[in-house]
Design a protein around this motif. Structure first.
Motif, PDB file in Angstrom:
ATOM      1  N   GLY A 220       0.823  -1.214   0.000  1.00  0.00           N
ATOM      2  CA  GLY A 220       0.000   0.000   0.000  1.00  0.00           C
ATOM      3  C   GLY A 220       0.850   1.253   0.000  1.00  0.00           C
ATOM      4  O   GLY A 220       0.432   2.306   0.470  1.00  0.00           O
ATOM      5  N   ALA A 221       2.074   1.123  -0.538  1.00  0.00           N
ATOM      6  CA  ALA A 221       2.998   2.260  -0.528  1.00  0.00           C
ATOM      7  C   ALA A 221       2.525   3.352  -1.484  1.00  0.00           C
ATOM      8  O   ALA A 221       1.794   3.094  -2.429  1.00  0.00           O
ATOM      9  N   ARG A 222       2.957   4.573  -1.199  1.00  0.00           N
ATOM     10  CA  ARG A 222       2.644   5.703  -2.075  1.00  0.00           C
ATOM     11  C   ARG A 222       3.780   5.855  -3.075  1.00  0.00           C
ATOM     12  O   ARG A 222       4.935   6.018  -2.699  1.00  0.00           O
ATOM     13  N   VAL A 223       3.429   5.790  -4.358  1.00  0.00           N
ATOM     14  CA  VAL A 223       4.457   5.774  -5.399  1.00  0.00           C
ATOM     15  C   VAL A 223       4.208   6.860  -6.435  1.00  0.00           C
ATOM     16  O   VAL A 223       3.079   7.060  -6.878  1.00  0.00           O
ATOM     17  N   GLU A 224       5.271   7.572  -6.771  1.00  0.00           N
ATOM     18  CA  GLU A 224       5.259   8.481  -7.915  1.00  0.00           C
ATOM     19  C   GLU A 224       6.209   7.896  -8.952  1.00  0.00           C
ATOM     20  O   GLU A 224       7.375   7.655  -8.657  1.00  0.00           O
ATOM     21  N   LEU A 225       5.705   7.618 -10.150  1.00  0.00           N
ATOM     22  CA  LEU A 225       6.579   7.117 -11.205  1.00  0.00           C
ATOM     23  C   LEU A 225       7.264   8.296 -11.873  1.00  0.00           C
ATOM     24  O   LEU A 225       6.673   9.362 -12.033  1.00  0.00           O
ATOM     25  N   ARG A 226       8.514   8.074 -12.284  1.00  0.00           N
ATOM     26  CA  ARG A 226       9.253   9.145 -12.952  1.00  0.00           C
ATOM     27  C   ARG A 226       9.855   8.616 -14.250  1.00  0.00           C
ATOM     28  O   ARG A 226      10.538   7.600 -14.243  1.00  0.00           O
ATOM     29  N   THR A 227       9.563   9.301 -15.329  1.00  0.00           N
ATOM     30  CA  THR A 227      10.094   8.897 -16.625  1.00  0.00           C
ATOM     31  C   THR A 227      10.815  10.075 -17.248  1.00  0.00           C
ATOM     32  O   THR A 227      10.186  11.079 -17.588  1.00  0.00           O
ATOM     33  N   VAL A 228      12.134   9.965 -17.335  1.00  0.00           N
ATOM     34  CA  VAL A 228      12.876  10.996 -18.051  1.00  0.00           C
ATOM     35  C   VAL A 228      12.733  10.701 -19.548  1.00  0.00           C
ATOM     36  O   VAL A 228      12.906   9.561 -19.986  1.00  0.00           O
ATOM     37  N   VAL A 229      12.348  11.737 -20.285  1.00  0.00           N
ATOM     38  CA  VAL A 229      12.150  11.576 -21.720  1.00  0.00           C
ATOM     39  C   VAL A 229      13.488  11.754 -22.434  1.00  0.00           C
ATOM     40  O   VAL A 229      14.163  12.758 -22.242  1.00  0.00           O
ATOM     41  N   VAL A 230      13.867  10.739 -23.206  1.00  0.00           N
ATOM     42  CA  VAL A 230      15.081  10.840 -24.030  1.00  0.00           C
ATOM     43  C   VAL A 230      14.721  10.401 -25.446  1.00  0.00           C
ATOM     44  O   VAL A 230      13.623   9.903 -25.694  1.00  0.00           O
ATOM     45  N   LYS A 231      15.666  10.602 -26.371  1.00  0.00           N
ATOM     46  CA  LYS A 231      15.370  10.253 -27.761  1.00  0.00           C
ATOM     47  C   LYS A 231      14.899   8.810 -27.887  1.00  0.00           C
ATOM     48  O   LYS A 231      13.988   8.500 -28.654  1.00  0.00           O
ATOM     49  N   ASP A 232      15.530   7.921 -27.114  1.00  0.00           N
ATOM     50  CA  ASP A 232      15.246   6.494 -27.279  1.00  0.00           C
ATOM     51  C   ASP A 232      13.860   6.077 -26.803  1.00  0.00           C
ATOM     52  O   ASP A 232      13.327   5.078 -27.270  1.00  0.00           O
ATOM     53  N   ASN A 233      13.276   6.768 -25.834  1.00  0.00           N
ATOM     54  CA  ASN A 233      11.975   6.300 -25.340  1.00  0.00           C
ATOM     55  C   ASN A 233      10.806   7.205 -25.732  1.00  0.00           C
ATOM     56  O   ASN A 233       9.656   6.896 -25.414  1.00  0.00           O
ATOM     57  N   LEU A 234      11.090   8.292 -26.426  1.00  0.00           N
ATOM     58  CA  LEU A 234      10.016   9.233 -26.778  1.00  0.00           C
ATOM     59  C   LEU A 234       8.872   8.539 -27.522  1.00  0.00           C
ATOM     60  O   LEU A 234       7.713   8.625 -27.123  1.00  0.00           O
ATOM     61  N   ALA A 235       9.216   7.811 -28.570  1.00  0.00           N
ATOM     62  CA  ALA A 235       8.162   7.182 -29.383  1.00  0.00           C
ATOM     63  C   ALA A 235       7.453   6.066 -28.623  1.00  0.00           C
ATOM     64  O   ALA A 235       6.328   5.693 -28.956  1.00  0.00           O
ATOM     65  N   ALA A 236       8.115   5.529 -27.596  1.00  0.00           N
ATOM     66  CA  ALA A 236       7.529   4.408 -26.840  1.00  0.00           C
ATOM     67  C   ALA A 236       6.696   4.871 -25.660  1.00  0.00           C
ATOM     68  O   ALA A 236       6.193   4.044 -24.888  1.00  0.00           O
TER      69      ALA A 236
END
Lengths: 361, 468
Positions: A223-239
Motif C-alpha cells: 500500500g505504498a505511495r508511489v510516484e513514477l518518474r520517466t525521463v524523456v530521451v530520444k530512445d523512449n520518446l516514441a515508446a
C-alpha cells in the motif's frame, strides 16, 4: 543559484549537525546554535559543539537552517533550508544502475552519514517534507528504513519523499512498508519503458526491468505511495504511449506519473545531442501518453518543461518542478506572465539554448 | 488468456471487456483470430500489454488485475452522505411529484424536536472528515431554521457540501442568507421554457413568473456553478431538443441530466405509461446527445454535457472517482448514505421513501434515534451486487453498471426477474452500447466532445485500444 555548501571553520573536530538561529533567546541545548557575531566578514554561531564561523554570508540568510558542519573539510552543508520546500538528503552516492542521463553520476565510495542525517531530520521545521536521494538509497535499505522509522516515531509531523530505483524491495519488506508510519513516505521510482529491452538499455543494467516490477509489486501490496518518474530521451520518446498503457494497466495504484525533461548535467551534459528529445517539435507521443494516462485516472504531470514550450492544452500539467536553489530563467523570460507557475531551467542549462527555447507568454 | 466478455458493435466489430473493466475493440478479422485461437505475435503482445494475457510468475500483472477488480468493488464503509427531509410540506403540487407531498399548511409533517436532536447527535458521531447533506422535501426552504441548525452543526467537518433542493418559490433575505454560505449549493427543477414548466410544475402563471425570476436572481448572484437545474421529461410528450437545451444553456447551465419521469410517488398514478422506457425514449436520448455533440463542435466556447452519460464515462474509465449512488455495484444500502424522513424514519434511498409513502412496500430500515443496523437492511444487502447475477456475469458492461434493488421493487414488486427483463437492464444496455459506439466513433466532433466530457487536455483520437 542558492549555495548549498558554504566555507566554514569550527572548533569541533568531528562532524555535527545544528540548527542555526539569529534569535537572542534561543534555548541552548543539543542541536541549537545561536548567533554571536555578524560583521562584514561573515557570521559566527555558538553551540554545545563550540564556535562556528561562516565567511561571506549574512545571518538572516541562514536563520533556521539545519546544517551539517564538517570541521576537517571546513564545509557547512545546508541540509534543510528554512522556508524551502526543496530539501534533499543524499544518503549515498553509490548506485547499481548507470542510467544514460544520470544527473548525479554515482561514485564507488560510500560515506555513512545516516546518524548525522537523522539528527538533521529531528531538528527540521514542523511539517517539513524531506527529500531523500542518492545514488541509490536502498543499497543501504536497513539503515534507510530504520532512520525513517525512528524519525517518524519522534516526529510524526514530518514526511519523506525518497527516490529509489526499486530494485531491492522484497516480499520480506512488505509488512514493514505497510506500517502506518509509511503513509508519510512516498517513493519516486524511475521507469523508462514498457519493455525490458529498452528500459534495461537506458538504465544500463541487465535484469533491471524484471527487478523493478518485483519491487513495484512489493510496494503495491504494502500500500505504498508511489510516484513514477520517466525521463524523456530520444530512445523512449516514441515508446511513451506504450508505457502509458503499461502504467494504466499494471501500475494503476500510483499517485502520479511524472514525465521529466532532461537535466543538462552529469552524464546528460556530454551526451546531450544523443539524448535530448526536443518536445517542441515532437509533442505528439507525449500528448498521447498523457491523454491515455489521464483518461484512465492516472495523474500525469510534466517536470522540467518550461510552460511556453508545451502546447496550451497541456500547460497546466507543467509543474514548477525545478528546486528553487537550482532554478533560473533566461532574460527573455522577463515579460512572461506565467513565470510564477513555471519551473524555468536548471541553473546549469546553457544560456543560449535556454534563451532559444522560450517564447514569453 | 483471461476470460473476456463480448458485446457486438457495428461492422462486425466486437468489444471485449475483462472483469476489471479493461476493454478493447476488435476488428472483424481480429475477432476471427481470437475465436479460432490463431493469434498473431502482435495480437499476443497487444493482449499482454492490456493485461488480458498473464504469464505464470508475473506477480505484478496478477496483483494489478486484482487491484483493478477490487477498485471497482470498493464502497466507502463510512456514512458521509445524508439526504434529509426536514418537512414533507410543499407549496407546489407538481404533476409527477416523486413523494406524496402534503399541503404547505398541514401540521405534523415536519421534524419534531426529538428528531432534530437525533439528527444533530448523529452528525456529532460521524467519524468522517467530509460530509455531504442534501435537503430534500417537501420544500426544505419552508424550514430555514432547521437547515441552519444542521449546517451549523457540521462546522467541525473538514469538507462540507450542502445541497438545498428547492422549487425556488421563496427567495427572501432569510433564504438568501442561507444560500450565501459558500458550502451551500442549489438544486432545482427546470423542465424547459415557462409553458412547459407551468404545465408540469408550478400550475399558475404567478408561480411560474416567481420561479424564473428567482432562478435568474440566484444565477446573477452566484453564477451557474452553484446551481444544478434538472429537467424531468415526460416520455409521452417529448420536448423539442434545441428548446430544452436552450432553456438550460441560457442560464449558463452546461450539465443537463436528461431524466424521464421516475416511476415513483404520484407518477405511479398520473403517468402510468412511464413504467418502461421504450425505443422512442432511447432514440430521443441519442438524438439529444448527438445534438449536444454538434453544438459543442460549432461553439467551442462552452461544453454542454448530458450528466448521466458523463457518469457512465467516469464509471468506465475511472472507477472509484464517481460517487453517484444510482449507478454502482456493489450498491450497499444504508451504509454510506441514508435518507432521514420527516418523521425520523430511515430509508436506504429516496426512492425507497417514496415507495413507502405510496404504500407499495415499506422499505424503512430503522429510525434516526433507534438506529438502522437492522435485519431489513441486511436482507437488502444480500442482493446489492450485480456480480452475483448470472446474467450480469456474462455481460460486457457489468464492470461499469450498477444494481438498483429499489427500482426493481418499484416496477415489478420483486428483485428476482431475469435481468434482461428489467427496465434497469434495458436502459443501461442501451446506454453503454451507445457510449461505446461513441467512444469508437471516428468523427472528430464526437471525439472532441468525449475528450471534453472526460476532462482530457488533448484528444480522444489515438487513445483507445483497438486490435486491427
Amino acid at each position: 543559484m542558492i549555495p548549498l555548501r558554504l566555507r566554514g571553520r569550527a572548533e569541533a573536530t568531528a562532524p555535527y549537525v545544528v540548527r542555526l538561529s539569529t534569535a537572542r533567546d534561543v534555548a541552548p541545548g543539543p542541536g541549537a546554535a545561536r548567533l554571536v557575531t555578524e560583521d562584514d566578514e561573515g557570521v559566527a554561531f555558538s553551540s554545545a559543539n563550540g564556535l562556528l564561523a561562516i565567511d561571506g554570508v549574512c545571518a538572516a540568510m541562514l536563520d533556521g537552517d539545519v546544517v551539517l558542519v564538517d570541521p576537517q573539510r571546513q564545509w557547512v552543508e545546508r541540509l534543510l533550508r528554512a522556508g524551502s520546500q526543496h530539501n534533499t538528503l543524499v544518503v549515498t552516492e553509490r548506485c547499481d544502475q548507470l542510467c544514460v542521463m544520470c544527473s548525479q553520476p554515482p561514485k564507488k565510495t560510500h560515506v555513512d552519514r545516516f546518524a548525522l542525517l537523522e539528527e538533521a531530520c529531528l531538528l527540521a521545521a514542523p511539517d517539513l517534507l524531506i527529500g531523500i536521494s542518492g545514488g541509490e538509497p536502498t543499497l543501504f535499505k536497513e539503515e534507510l528504513l530504520a532512520m525513517v522509522e525512528r524519525v517518524l516515531g519522534v516526529r510524526p509531523d514530518l514526511s519523506f519523499h525518497i527516490l529509489s530505483n526499486a530494485q531491492h524491495f522484497t516480499e520480506q519488506d512488505i509488512p514493514r512498508l505497510a506500517a502506518p508510519a509509511f503513509r508519510r513516505v512516498s517513493w519516486g521510482i524511475p521507469i523508462y519503458a514498457a519493455t525490458a529491452g529498452l528500459h534495461d538499455a537506458i538504465v544500463v543494467k541487465d535484469g533491471a526491468f524484471t527487478a523493478l516490477q518485483k519491487g513495484l509489486a512489493a510496494l503495491l501490496v504494502a500500500g505504498a505511495r508511489v510516484e513514477l518518474r520517466t525521463v524523456v530521451v530520444k530512445d523512449n520518446l516514441a515508446a511513451l504511449p506504450e508505457l502509458a498503457r503499461f502504467v494504466a494497466v499494471r501500475l494503476q495504484f500510483v499517485e502520479a506519473w511524472s514525465l521529466m525533461q532532461l537535466e543538462h548535467v552529469g552524464f546528460a551534459k556530454g551526451r546531450w545531442d544523443n539524448l535530448f528529445a526536443d518536445h517542441r517539435a515532437a509533442f505528439a507521443p507525449l500528448a498521447e501518453a498523457i491523454d491515455y494516462a489521464i483518461l484512465h485516472g492516472v495523474r500525469a504531470q510534466l517536470f522540467n518543461f518550461p510552460r511556453c514550450t508545451v502546447p496550451a492544452a497541456y500547460r497546466s500539467l507543467a509543474r514548477a518542478s525545478i528546486s528553487d536553489w537550482k532554478r533560473k530563467f533566461p532574460n527573455r523570460c522577463a515579460p512572461c506572465r506565467e513565470q510564477a507557475q513555471c519551473g524555468g531551467f536548471f541553473a546549469w542549462h546553457p544560456d543560449d539554448q535556454a534563451s532559444q527555447m522560450v517564447q514569453p507568454l | 488468456m483471461m476470460a473476456l466478455r463480448r458485446h457486438p458493435l457495428p461492422a462486425g466489430q466486437e468489444l471485449f471487456v475483462n472483469a476489471a473493466g479493461r476493454f478493447f475493440l476488435a476488428s472483424q478479422a481480429a475477432r476471427k483470430r481470437i475465436d479460432s485461437s490463431a493469434l498473431l505475435e502482435t495480437d499476443r503482445d497487444f493482449l499482454q500489454l492490456q493485461g488480458h494475457v498473464l504469464e505464470p510468475g508475473d506477480t505484478l500483472g496478477h496483483l494489478a488485475r486484482g487491484y483493478a477488480e477490487a477498485r471497482r468493488a470498493v464502497v466507502s464503509p463510512q456514512l458521509d452522505y445524508l439526504i434529509l427531509v426536514p418537512t414533507l410540506r410543499c407549496d407546489l403540487s407538481c404533476s409527477y411529484c416523486q413523494v406524496s407531498r402534503v399541503a404547505a399548511t398541514q401540521p405534523g409533517y415536519d421534524w419534531s424536536e426529538d428528531t432534530v436532536e437525533a439528527v444533530l447527535r448523529l452528525l456529532d458521531m460521524l467519524a468522517t472528515p467530509q460530509i455531504k447533506i442534501e435537503f430534500q422535501g417537501g420544500e426544505p426552504t419552508l424550514r430555514p431554521d432547521l437547515l441552519r441548525r444542521v449546517i451549523a452543526r457540521c462546522a467541525r467537518f473538514e469538507q462540507r457540501e450542502f445541497v438545498i433542493c428547492t422549487n425556488l418559490q421563496r427567495l427572501d433575505d432569510e433564504i438568501i442568507a442561507l444560500l450565501d454560505h459558500p458550502d451551500v449549493f442549489i438544486s432545482t427543477s427546470l423542465d424547459g421554457g415557462p409553458d412547459v414548466h407551468a404545465r408540469n410544475r408550478t400550475g399558475s402563471a404567478a408561480a411560474t413568473v416567481r420561479f424564473f425570476g428567482n432562478l435568474a436572481a440566484v444565477v446573477a448572484r452566484y453564477g451557474p456553478k452553484k446551481i444544478a437545474a434538472l429537467p424531468t421529461i415526460d416520455p409521452a410528450a417529448l420536448p423539442d431538443i434545441d428548446a430544452l437545451i436552450e432553456s438550460h444553456a441560457r442560464h449558463g447551465f452546461e450539465s443537463i441530466f436528461l431524466r424521464p419521469i421516475n416511476f415513483q410517488g404520484f407518477a405511479r398514478k398520473r403517468h402510468r405509461a412511464v413504467r418502461e422506457q421504450d425505443d422512442d425514449w432511447r432514440a430521443y436520448y441519442e438524438r439529444f446527445v448527438r445534438r449536444l455533440i454538434a453544438r459543442n463542435w460549432q461553439d467551442r466556447s462552452r461544453v454542454l454535457e448530458e450528466a448521466y452519460l458523463s457518469i457512465a464515462l467516469r464509471r468506465i474509465f475511472r472507477p472509484g472517482t464517481e460517487r453517484h449512488v444510482d449507478l454502482r455495484s456493489p450498491n450497499p444500502l444504508g451504509i454510506d448514505y441514508i435518507v432521514i424522513d420527516h418523521d425520523g424514519v430511515v430509508y436506504p434511498t429516496d426512492e425507497a421513501r417514496m415507495l413507502a409513502r405510496a404504500g407499495v412496500i415499506d422499505l424503512a430500515i430503522g429510525t434516526v434515534a433507534g438506529g438502522w443496523d437492522s435485519p431489513a437492511r441486511d436482507v437488502l444487502n444480500q442482493h446489492s451486487s450485480n456480480s452475483d447475477d448470472p446474467a450480469c456475469q456474462r455481460c460486457a458492461f457489468q464492470p461499469f453498471c450498477g444494481r438498483d434493488l429499489v427500482d426493481d421493487i418499484a416496477r415489478y414488486g420483486r428483485i428476482d426477474l431475469p435481468r434482461h427483463d428489467t427496465a434497469f437492464c434495458r436502459r443501461h444496455m442501451h446506454l453503454f452500447g451507445f457510449v461505446f459506439q461513441l467512444l469508437y466513433d471516428e468523427d472528430e466532433a464526437v471525439r472532441y466532445s468525449l475528450a471534453r466530457w472526460l476532462r482530457l487536455p488533448g484528444a480522444m483520437a489515438p487513445t483507445l485500444d483497438y486490435l486491427a
